[in-house]
Scaffold this active site. Structure first.
Site, short mmCIF file in Angstrom:
data_model
loop_
_atom_site.label_atom_id
_atom_site.label_comp_id
_atom_site.label_asym_id
_atom_site.label_seq_id
_atom_site.Cartn_x
_atom_site.Cartn_y
_atom_site.Cartn_z
N GLU A 180 6.37 -0.90 13.79
CA GLU A 180 6.04 -1.41 12.46
C GLU A 180 5.31 -2.76 12.53
O GLU A 180 5.82 -3.77 12.01
CB GLU A 180 7.29 -1.52 11.59
CG GLU A 180 7.83 -0.18 11.17
CD GLU A 180 8.88 -0.28 10.07
OE1 GLU A 180 9.59 -1.30 10.00
OE2 GLU A 180 8.99 0.66 9.28
N GLU A 219 8.56 7.59 11.08
CA GLU A 219 9.96 7.40 10.68
C GLU A 219 10.08 7.89 9.27
O GLU A 219 9.34 7.44 8.39
CB GLU A 219 10.33 5.91 10.66
CG GLU A 219 10.40 5.26 11.98
CD GLU A 219 10.75 3.77 11.85
OE1 GLU A 219 11.47 3.39 10.91
OE2 GLU A 219 10.28 3.02 12.69
C1 GAL Z 1 12.43 0.68 9.92
C2 GAL Z 1 12.34 0.25 11.37
C3 GAL Z 1 13.34 0.99 12.20
C4 GAL Z 1 14.70 0.94 11.57
C5 GAL Z 1 14.61 1.47 10.16
C6 GAL Z 1 15.95 1.48 9.45
O1 GAL Z 1 11.71 -0.16 9.08
O2 GAL Z 1 11.05 0.48 11.90
O3 GAL Z 1 13.37 0.46 13.51
O4 GAL Z 1 15.15 -0.37 11.56
O5 GAL Z 1 13.71 0.68 9.42
O6 GAL Z 1 15.84 2.06 8.19
#
Ligand code: GAL
Length: 697
Positions: A178, A340
């Site tokens: 990110e 993600e």
């Molecule tokens: C994202 C991040 C992940 C994890 C996730 C939790 O923003 O890239 O590593 O922390 O949030 O929801």
């Protein structure tokens, strides 16, 4: 009993003759079209006893996952001491994943330097706006210009490439995590900023000129006197200096990623892709600048305690998130995926509700509908320790029982396999769908410049753009978010929301687009400034006047409780956030008129034909967006394009021979599936959180 929403206009979709589409991008080679969308999951082997790995990978396979994402944040395990590498554990994890038919995405661990690194090289951390240097104990706070951090990054990334670059089990790479470009006010960033300015301006006189340093006597004698502008220390920082600092900051992140890609490529096979996972609507970094990557993917958490449509909206999720990200990320390189995607309840929002039953499946189908090549879940196991306690996973705290989200992932993985069996490589996009193909023109620099001097606390730059996204999608149009280099002629309708910074060259490109038959929509604030953030020496918004066929006389802003009114076709709409007051030239039509305030009767929106196309200027930002939606419909109608009328949060898209409808609205909606269509999943009456998939036979 929930009320049934019925679209007022029924859209019949007719399969028709072939319409040419653009050639495939080079990145398409990683994702054969027949695979549709691959489904995967995050796993952190270093978090769990090795005795459980085989079981975990085996269960992922049983649930239907096709790839696994590993190695993220694991620097301390890869290089436990400076210069001493240990990849044996990762070798075993990769081999076990392969044994269970899971392709592997590996990550560079650069957001989490180990404690030894932090201890020995404290300058490897950035200095924030608060003037304080960050330290070990979290992640993602590195000084991207610090020589030691870069040297150690190069070494670990190179070691990873050497070790896994030819490993056939490794499908591709995610760089960092990110990337979000926090501004860095530390010593290495200061030097890098000066170098960046020198490369841009060549002479300090040119910098003084472009930054307008005569104002408040800010004038510099040499580049060595320039400091990164810090709005939290200084009142009224120069907007021109700040704009450049933001450009520099985004460039630093992009440079870091592009450079990491080049290190990996010393050793990786061309069959392995290199990407990163930007936060979907990231404001500080600019995903388009990481142009050395094969493609850019995004991360998405729709239920975080806000957004949504109607009373259950908070569980159905932020309705603009996936819609925007699909449209934004895919055109960058022709390929994207969601790296993600939320698995269930999260732990970081102000309030963390449970997502609605079934909605995770719906998000996955929405990702599919947007043409994504893969969808990956954050994360397989719910953590038992660490900063993300309470964050759901695919399996619960016992490590084996699938969570509700896990079961939904598994269902979509199964459905994707079924769909592949039905995939017809000869399927062509329906002509009437393609005919209304629409683009939003977007440049992060507008966001950076506007957000520093918004002029009213009621202005929300993203919210303004999403309003047009919503109008476009409610019309059932395919949408892409593009940049100025794109071929505008690919799109029948082009919307440039709040395009504050421009030059005459862009106005000429818009004009050529319209003359050739395009329908351009410009909105509030457009054309106020030059690229350096200066106002035009001349009338307000001077360069766009000949194009829009109107004078932008001035703008007005009302208070929170202000009741500005604007009328159009006999209906009245409320506004208070922004009103450009227009004076149409002869031949330009008024589409909406201010109905009160001292300029009552003046134009708020105009329309003119030019060449084979048209230009619409919508200068008002209304309270609920209904007027903007109506005006967009008018643009499509006048352009002779058939449109649908879907309620907010209902998206209908075509992809690879399949129509997909999803519903983020709290009310059910009737979808007009044409007779003779084959419904593959769901029903014409599309419930909230549900999916309808059909194909034309
Ligand atoms: C994202 C991040 C992940 C994890 C996730 C939790 O923003 O890239 O590593 O922390 O949030 O929801």
């Amino acid at each position: 009993m929930k009320k049934l929403l019925r679209p007022s206009c029924v859209l019949l979709i007719i399969l028709s003759s072939y319409v040419p589409v653009r050639p495939q991008s080079p990145a398409a080679r990683f994702f054969p079209t027949k695979d549709l969308m691959r489904i995967g999951v995050y796993y952190y082997p270093e978090h769990w006893p090795e005795s459980q790995w085989d079981r975990d990978f085996g269960n992922m396979e049983k649930l239907g996952f096709e790839f696994v994402h590993m190695g993220e944040f694991a620097w301390a395990f890869m290089e436990p001491e400076e210069g001493k590498f240990d990849f044996a554990w990762l070798d075993r994890a990769v081999a076990l994943a392969a044994k269970h038919n899971l392709k592997v995405i590996l990550c560079t661990p650069t957001p989490t330097p180990p404690a030894w690194l932090a201890e020995k090289y404290p300058n490897s951390f950035l200095v924030g706006e608060d003037g304080r240097r960050r330290e070990h104990g979290s992640r993602g706070n590195n000084a991207l210009a610090d020589a030691d951090y870069l040297r150690l990054t190069e070494r670990v990334v190179n070691e990873l490439g050497r070790r896994y670059g030819k490993n056939p089990a490794v499908w591709g790479w995610q760089l960092d995590n990110e990337p979000n470009s926090p501004p860095d006010y530390g010593p290495s960033a200061q030097v890098a900023f000066r170098e960046w300015l020198l490369a841009k301006y060549k002479t300090v006189e040119a910098l003084n000129q472009e930054w307008g340093t005569a104002f408040w006597s800010l004038k510099y004698n040499d580049f060595g006197q320039v400091r990164p502008p810090n709005p939290s220390f200084l009142y009224g920082v120069s907007p021109h200096a700040l704009l450049d600092f933001r450009r520099f900051t985004a460039d630093q992140t992009a440079k870091f990623l592009n450079w990491q890609a080049s290190i990996l490529r010393r050793n990786t096979s061309p069959a392995q892709f290199i990407t990163t996972n930007y936060i979907s609507t990231i404001g500080s970094s600019d995903p388009r600048r990481s142009n050395e990557l094969d493609f850019i993917s995004y991360t998405m958490y729709p239920v975080g305690g806000g957004g949504g449509v109607g009373e259950d909206g908070f569980r159905l999720g932020w309705q603009h998130g996936i819609a925007w990200a699909n449209a934004f990320y895919k055109p960058i390189k022709g390929v994207t995926g969601v790296m993600e995607l939320q698995p269930g309840q999260v732990n970081w929002a102000r309030i963390n509700p449970q997502p609605a039953p079934g909605v995770i499946r719906m998000w996955l189908w929405h990702a599919f509908a947007g043409g994504l090549s893969f969808a990956c879940n954050y994360r397989y196991r719910q953590p038992l320790y660490g900063s993300e306690l309470y964050h759901y996973g695919i399996v619960n705290t016992d490590g084996v029982t699938p969570s509700p989200g896990g079961l939904q992932y598994s269902q979509v993985a199964r459905e994707m396999r079924e769909l592949r069996a039905k995939f017809d490589p000869a399927a062509k996009p329906p002509a009437d769908y393609l005919a209304r193909r629409t683009a939003i023109l977007w440049n992060h620099e507008n966001l950076w410049n506007i957000d520093y001097q918004r002029q009213t606390a009621l202005w929300d730059t993203w919210g303004h753009a999403f309003r047009y996204l919503e109008a476009i999608k409610s019309a059932g149009a395919p949408l892409e978010v593009i940049d100025e280099a794109a071929d505008f002629n690919q799109y029948k309708v082009l919307v440039a929301p709040a395009y504050q910074l421009l030059d005459e060259e862009l106005v000429r490109k818009w004009t050529r687009y319209v003359e050739a038959g395009g329908h351009l929509v410009l909105t509030a604030r457009t054309g106020q400034k030059r690229r350096n953030g200066w106002l035009w020496e001349g009338p307000w918004a001077a360069p766009i006047r000949p194009l829009i066929g109107a004078e932008v006389s001035f703008f007005d802003l009302l208070l929170e409780n202000g009741n500005g009114e604007v009328s159009s076709k006999g209906a009245t709409y409320g506004w208070n956030a922004w009103g450009d007051v227009l004076k149409p030239y002869e031949g330009t039509e008024t589409l909406a008129t201010y109905a009160n305030q001292f300029y009552a009767g003046a134009a708020a929106a105009t329309y003119r034909r030019l060449g084979k196309g048209s230009v619409t200027y919508i200068g008002v930002h209304t309270k609920d967006g209904r007027l903007e939606k109506e005006l967009m419909r008018e643009v499509y109608r006048r352009a002779g394009l058939a449109v649908a009328d879907y309620p907010a949060g209902v998206y209908v898209d075509w992809r690879d021979g399949f129509w997909v409808a999803v519903n983020y609205n709290s009310k059910p909606v009737e979808i007009a599936v044409p007779p003779g269509a084959e419904i593959l999943y769901g029903a014409r009456q599309l419930k909230p959180a549900d999916v309808l998939v059909w194909r034309q036979r």
